[in-house]
Design a protein around this motif. Sequence first.
Motif, PDB file in Angstrom:
ATOM      1  N   HIS B 155       0.844  -1.196   0.000  1.00  0.00           N
ATOM      2  CA  HIS B 155       0.000   0.000   0.000  1.00  0.00           C
ATOM      3  C   HIS B 155       0.887   1.257   0.000  1.00  0.00           C
ATOM      4  CE1 HIS B 155      -2.992   2.930   1.251  1.00  0.00           C
ATOM      5  NE2 HIS B 155      -3.923   2.024   1.002  1.00  0.00           N
ATOM      6  N   THR B 167       2.254  -0.329  -6.475  1.00  0.00           N
ATOM      7  CA  THR B 167       1.127  -0.702  -7.330  1.00  0.00           C
ATOM      8  C   THR B 167       1.447  -2.015  -8.037  1.00  0.00           C
ATOM      9  OG1 THR B 167       1.992   0.527  -9.235  1.00  0.00           O
ATOM     10  CG2 THR B 167       0.441   1.699  -7.803  1.00  0.00           C
ATOM     11  N   TRP B 196      -6.566  -3.097  -2.983  1.00  0.00           N
ATOM     12  CA  TRP B 196      -8.018  -3.012  -3.213  1.00  0.00           C
ATOM     13  C   TRP B 196      -8.445  -1.647  -3.752  1.00  0.00           C
ATOM     14  CZ3 TRP B 196     -11.642   0.252  -0.911  1.00  0.00           C
ATOM     15  CH2 TRP B 196     -11.128   1.071   0.104  1.00  0.00           C
ATOM     16  N   TRP B 197      -7.707  -0.603  -3.425  1.00  0.00           N
ATOM     17  CA  TRP B 197      -8.081   0.767  -3.780  1.00  0.00           C
ATOM     18  C   TRP B 197      -7.725   1.102  -5.235  1.00  0.00           C
ATOM     19  CZ3 TRP B 197      -4.249   3.608  -5.892  1.00  0.00           C
ATOM     20  CH2 TRP B 197      -2.962   3.043  -5.772  1.00  0.00           C
ATOM     21  N   ASP B 198      -6.942   0.267  -5.897  1.00  0.00           N
ATOM     22  CA  ASP B 198      -6.310   0.644  -7.171  1.00  0.00           C
ATOM     23  C   ASP B 198      -7.319   0.634  -8.325  1.00  0.00           C
ATOM     24  OD1 ASP B 198      -4.742   0.911  -9.429  1.00  0.00           O
ATOM     25  OD2 ASP B 198      -3.323  -0.667  -8.901  1.00  0.00           O
ATOM     26  N   PRO B 199      -7.534   1.780  -8.971  1.00  0.00           N
ATOM     27  CA  PRO B 199      -8.518   1.802 -10.076  1.00  0.00           C
ATOM     28  C   PRO B 199      -8.086   0.943 -11.269  1.00  0.00           C
ATOM     29  CG  PRO B 199      -7.401   3.936  -9.865  1.00  0.00           C
ATOM     30  CD  PRO B 199      -6.986   3.105  -8.681  1.00  0.00           C
ATOM     31  N   GLU B 200      -6.796   0.590 -11.321  1.00  0.00           N
ATOM     32  CA  GLU B 200      -6.321  -0.242 -12.435  1.00  0.00           C
ATOM     33  C   GLU B 200      -6.178  -1.713 -12.040  1.00  0.00           C
ATOM     34  OE1 GLU B 200      -2.967   1.387 -14.537  1.00  0.00           O
ATOM     35  OE2 GLU B 200      -3.584   3.429 -14.064  1.00  0.00           O
TER      36      GLU B 200
END
Lengths: 287, 287
Positions: B155, B167, B196-200
Motif C-alpha cells: 500500500h 502498485t 483493493w483501492w487501485d482503479p487499475e
Amino acid sequence: MRDFSNDHRWLSLNTATVRKQGDLVAIIEACARYGIRAIDPWRDQVAAVGLDRAVRAIKDAGLDLSGYCRGGMFTADSAHRSEARDDNRRAVDEAVALGAPCIVLVAGGLPQYSRPGSAASKDITAARNQVHDGIAEMLDYARQAKMPLAIEPLHPAYAADRACVNTTKHALDICDALDPGRTGAIGVALDVYHIWWDPELKSQIARAGKDRLLAFHVCDWLVPTKDILNDRGMMGDGVIDIKSVRAMVEAQGFAGYSEIEVFSNDWWTKPMDAVLTTCIERHRSVV
Amino acid sequence: MRDFSNDHRWLSLNTATVRKQGDLVAIIEACARYGIRAIDPWRDQVAAVGLDRAVRAIKDAGLDLSGYCRGGMFTADSAHRSEARDDNRRAVDEAVALGAPCIVLVAGGLPQYSRPGSAASKDITAARNQVHDGIAEMLDYARQAKMPLAIEPLHPAYAADRACVNTTKHALDICDALDPGRTGAIGVALDVYHIWWDPELKSQIARAGKDRLLAFHVCDWLVPTKDILNDRGMMGDGVIDIKSVRAMVEAQGFAGYSEIEVFSNDWWTKPMDAVLTTCIERHRSVV
C-alpha cells in the motif's frame, strides 16, 4: 523554478492548519500581521463566522484566496443524493461570494462515510462512477457561475472514507472526460502528501499542464505516521522531497501559491504565532 | 470461481497472523488440529525454532507452503548493500530447504528505514532504481536455486518505510523488464489490503496472468484504521470486497491458496484457537 528563499509572497495558508487556535477572523488578522498574502478557508470556518463577515474580513485584510475547501462527497445512496447536489451548489455560491479562484473537491469514498446515513456498500467501482456523475452535474452549475473545480486526488489510505479518487491520473481522466477542450472549468489540486509516492507523478503532472494545475498544497509525510488523518508533518519534518514536486508543477508553468495545509494534532496544540512563523521559515527553506 | 463455502482446503495461514500466540512449532501443531493444509512462515519465526526443526515440523505435519516471508529490503546506502544481498541469498537457501513455492519480496522504502544505519535520503526515484537492481541481482541467484520471487506491491502508505513498489503495475513492470519471457522465475504476491483501492486493479491482474500470479493474500481494511501497520482487519470486518478480487485472480487461472495474513494488535491478543476458528469461518463466508 521560483526562488522562495527570500520572502514568502507565494505562501498561502490553508486555514485548517490553525483551525484549533482561532476562528477565521482571528486567522485572517494573524495572516495580515505576518504578511501572508493568501488563504484557503474551509466552509465550516466560514459558516462559523458567517459568510458576509468572512467576505468583509478577507476584503479588509486585502487577502487573496488560493482556493475554497471544499466541495465533493459525491457518493451517497439515492436518499442522500439530492443533499449532496444541493450542498455542492451552495459551495459554489459561497466560493463566488468569497472570490475564490477554485473549489477544491474531495470526492468522497464509500457512501456510508461520504454521506452518513447512506446504505453501506463495498463497491468502490460504483462509488467511482457516482463521483464521475456527481462532478459532471456540479460542473454544469459551476460553469454558469464561472467557478473552476479542482479535483484533489487523496492518498489511497483514504479510499474508503474520504475519497475514491486516489491518483493524479484518475483525477485527470475525469477532467479529460468532462472537459476535453481544457476550458479551465476543471482541473486538479495537488497536495504533496497525497501524491508524493506515485511512480507516475512526473508524467501525470506533465499531462495536466498549466491549465489543469489549479492548486498546489504542501505539508510532509512523517515516519511513523501515528494518525492517518491528523498526523501530517510540517514541511521539512518528513520524507517528501517537496522541492522536486514543486519543480514538476512549475515546469508546467504553474505560478500560483504554495498552500500550506497541515492537519496535525501536534501543531494544533501550538500557539498560532508559533505555527505561522514556522510555516514562513519552512516555506523559505524547504518548499 | 472456486466455491470456498463448504471447506477450507484452499486456506493457507500466514504465520504472522498468530505470531504473538506461539512459536512456529505451536502454530504448525494448531494448523494440523484445524485441518489447515498450508502456511506461509516468516524468517524470524523459522530462525526462532531453527531451520532444521522448522523443516521437520512442516514435513511431519504434512503441511504445504504457500510462500516464504520474506526477502527484499533492497534499498540501502553503499555500506549496507552487501548486507542486503547476502541476507536475500540466505532467504533463498532457507526457502529451498523449506520447500516453499516462492519467496515474497517486500522491496524496502527509503534506505534509512529499509536497512537501518543507512544514510537518510528522500529520493524515492533512486530507491526504486535500487529495488530494480537488487531484484535483478537476487533473481540471478534465485534462478539457480529454482526459487521463484514474488514481488508484493505494498500500500502507498508504506512507500517511505517498507516498500516503494506500491502498485501492481509497478511490480509487473519490474517482472516484465527482468523476465520478458515469463519463465515463472518472477511474479507478484497480491494482498487485497495493499491493492483493493487501485482503479487499475482488474486490468493489471489481467496483465499479470496466471504465470505471474504467485500468491494471493487476504485480510481487510478497517475504517477507521488506527495503526497503519498493525490494525488490519479479519476478512469481513472491513470494506474490501474480497470475493471480487479473488474473482479477478481466478479469472486468470490462479488456483492456489488464499493466504490469510492479518497483522493486528487486536487479533494478536486473542487465543490461537479463536483466531483459527474465525479464519476458517470467514474463509468460507466472505473470501
